[in-house]
Design an enzyme around this catalytic site. Structure first.
Site, PDB file in Angstrom:
ATOM      1  N   PRO A   1       0.781  -1.159   0.107  1.00 15.80           N
ATOM      2  CA  PRO A   1       0.400  -0.307   0.264  1.00 15.80           C
ATOM      3  C   PRO A   1       0.723   1.738  -0.387  1.00 15.80           C
ATOM      4  O   PRO A   1       2.088   1.517   0.365  1.00 15.80           O
ATOM      5  CB  PRO A   1      -0.657   0.023   1.799  1.00 15.80           C
ATOM      6  CG  PRO A   1      -0.914  -1.526   1.612  1.00 15.80           C
ATOM      7  CD  PRO A   1       0.570  -1.876   0.863  1.00 15.80           C
ATOM      8  N   LYS A   2       0.426   2.803  -0.425  1.00 14.02           N
ATOM      9  CA  LYS A   2       0.891   3.147  -0.677  1.00 14.02           C
ATOM     10  C   LYS A   2       0.257   4.712   0.395  1.00 14.02           C
ATOM     11  O   LYS A   2      -0.678   4.745   0.288  1.00 14.02           O
ATOM     12  CB  LYS A   2       1.097   4.028  -1.604  1.00 14.02           C
ATOM     13  CG  LYS A   2       1.590   5.285  -2.230  1.00 14.02           C
ATOM     14  CD  LYS A   2       1.750   6.388  -3.468  1.00 14.02           C
ATOM     15  CE  LYS A   2       2.920   7.190  -3.864  1.00 14.02           C
ATOM     16  NZ  LYS A   2       2.380   8.515  -2.483  1.00 14.02           N
ATOM     17  N   TRP A   3       1.142   4.471   1.351  1.00 18.28           N
ATOM     18  CA  TRP A   3       0.465   5.309   2.651  1.00 18.28           C
ATOM     19  C   TRP A   3       0.634   7.119   2.565  1.00 18.28           C
ATOM     20  O   TRP A   3       1.262   7.364   1.944  1.00 18.28           O
ATOM     21  CB  TRP A   3       1.779   5.095   3.852  1.00 18.28           C
ATOM     22  CG  TRP A   3       1.191   3.398   4.336  1.00 18.28           C
ATOM     23  CD1 TRP A   3       2.196   2.133   3.396  1.00 18.28           C
ATOM     24  CD2 TRP A   3       0.356   3.387   5.099  1.00 18.28           C
ATOM     25  NE1 TRP A   3       1.878   1.214   4.423  1.00 18.28           N
ATOM     26  CE2 TRP A   3       0.279   1.722   5.013  1.00 18.28           C
ATOM     27  CE3 TRP A   3      -0.765   3.695   5.714  1.00 18.28           C
ATOM     28  CZ2 TRP A   3      -0.132   0.602   5.879  1.00 18.28           C
ATOM     29  CZ3 TRP A   3      -1.389   2.469   6.412  1.00 18.28           C
ATOM     30  CH2 TRP A   3      -1.045   0.882   6.136  1.00 18.28           C
TER      31      TRP A   3
ATOM     32  N   ASP B   1      -3.015   5.931  -0.582  1.00 15.94           N
ATOM     33  CA  ASP B   1      -2.579   7.008  -1.487  1.00 15.94           C
ATOM     34  C   ASP B   1      -2.793   6.541  -2.813  1.00 15.94           C
ATOM     35  O   ASP B   1      -2.880   6.511  -4.010  1.00 15.94           O
ATOM     36  CB  ASP B   1      -1.834   7.864  -0.953  1.00 15.94           C
ATOM     37  CG  ASP B   1      -1.380   9.030  -2.180  1.00 15.94           C
ATOM     38  OD1 ASP B   1      -2.461   9.664  -3.009  1.00 15.94           O
ATOM     39  OD2 ASP B   1      -0.406   9.370  -2.200  1.00 15.94           O
ATOM     40  N   GLY B   2      -3.037   4.766  -2.690  1.00 20.37           N
ATOM     41  CA  GLY B   2      -2.152   3.672  -4.133  1.00 20.37           C
ATOM     42  C   GLY B   2      -1.607   2.638  -3.582  1.00 20.37           C
ATOM     43  O   GLY B   2      -1.902   2.064  -3.062  1.00 20.37           O
TER      44      GLY B   2
END
Length: 356
Positions: free
Chosen positions: A34-36, A191-192
């Protein structure tokens, strides 16, 4: 040589790609995570001299040190880390009731405050979490040259069982699962997705990672423009949307124009400039924040008659979370039709499901 707070390491960076790549996109394959959406942080937990944790410093992506703003994390690193290390990760602030938690950017941004009393109060009211996603060094040994697959295995062994507020990010090599995460985890405020080469070393300040972010489009009304810092041309456009009450609200800015386009925009927008009785352009000012305290927030007001299409990634309350990107003018659209109803909102997702 192991990086320290006195000789810090720059974090490795990511370049944007339009979609989650297949495994054969990079030699050796990819790991997805995950993009934090928080503050990038390099944690330096130094040896006290007896193998335990002594001094702790938190570095940011830039030159600013974050240590003083997160005393609860400094205490946690000292108490919970089993040995000296250098960790790469993200500082986030989860808010909400159990079962419906999500990341809260506004609460996180408020943690950057000059007053120590305020910092201490917020550390209790909105405590932060550190999500680790890479191991740069352990003990007195640097891991910079080791492949990510080896760094990740060592990170899991070192930090996999640590309790909150320290967390280890999830990873997968399953491309289909990563594509599900891209959709589902946005509902928890993420965020992505990031893709990391499994065979790649840690490359400070180089864009060797791949990031896949959410991109959407919206038709917005031009409210005004800021003059470029050079004093010539349009630096950014201010844009708005109509609410259910019929009020046009500022939702953010659009920038990244070329020198040529900046100068052309001044002439193109001239007929829309509001003017007072003397013929002078009417100006306004947007709200200041702790991130714009020293910036010029004035802008030239425009009559709200022109519509443009923008690309944006996500909303933060009633505004675009980041600066939007210009797509095209929409002369076919009536400004009154540019409402919040057109925005794509993510389905809610509990943050605990991301951290588990």
């Amino acid at each position: 040589m192991l990086p320290t707070a006195d000789s810090p390491v720059a974090p490795m960076l990511a370049k944007a790609v339009p979609a989650v790549p297949d495994q054969d996109a990079v030699a050796g394959g990819l790991s997805f995570e995950p993009k934090w959406d928080g503050f990038r942080a390099i944690v330096y937990a130094a040896d006290a001299g007896d193998g335990t944790i002594g001094d702790v410093q938190i570095g940011s992506r830039g030159s600013k040190m974050l240590t003083r703003y997160f005393p609860e994390l400094v205490d946690a690193f000292r108490e919970l880390l089993p040995s000296p290390c250098v960790l790469d990760g993200e500082i986030v602030v989860p808010t909400g009731e159990p079962g419906s938690q999500r990341l809260d950017w506004e609460a996180l941004s408020q943690r950057i405050h000059p007053a120590a009393s305020r910092v201490n109060l917020l550390s209790e009211q909105t405590p932060a979490t550190f999500v680790a996603f890479d191991l740069i060094g352990l003990g007195d040994e640097s891991y910079l040259d080791r492949p990510f697959a080896e760094r990740r295995a060592a990170l899991e062994e070192f930090a996999g069982d640590l309790p909150a507020p320290l967390q280890l990010t999830r990873t997968t090599t399953d491309v289909d699962l990563a594509r599900r995460w891209l959709v589902e985890f946005e509902g928890a405020g993420l965020d992505g997705v990031v893709a990391k080469p499994l065979a790649g070393p840690y490359t400070p300040n180089k864009r060797t990672l791949l990031k896949i972010k959410h991109h959407r489009t919206a038709d917005v009304v031009v409210l005004g423009y800021r003059v470029h810092t050079s004093g010539r041309g349009v630096g950014s456009l201010l844009v708005g949307l109509y609410g259910d009450d019929g009020v046009l609200r500022n939702v953010g800015g659009v920038s990244a124009f070329s020198d040529k386009v900046r100068l052309e925009l001044v002439d193109e927008l001239e007929p829309l400039v509001e003017r007072d009785e003397s013929g002078a352009a009417v100006t306004g000012a947007t709200d200041r924040s702790r991130f714009s305290a020293s910036k010029d927030v004035s802008f030239v007001r425009l009559w709200p008659e022109r519509v443009l299409e923008v690309r944006y990634d996500q909303m933060e309350g009633m505004r675009f979370r980041h600066t939007a990107q210009f797509e095209r003018w929409r002369p076919d659209r009536d400004p009154a039709s540019c409402t919040y109803d057109q925005l794509d909102r993510p389905i809610a997702y509990d943050l605990a499901g991301v951290l588990s």
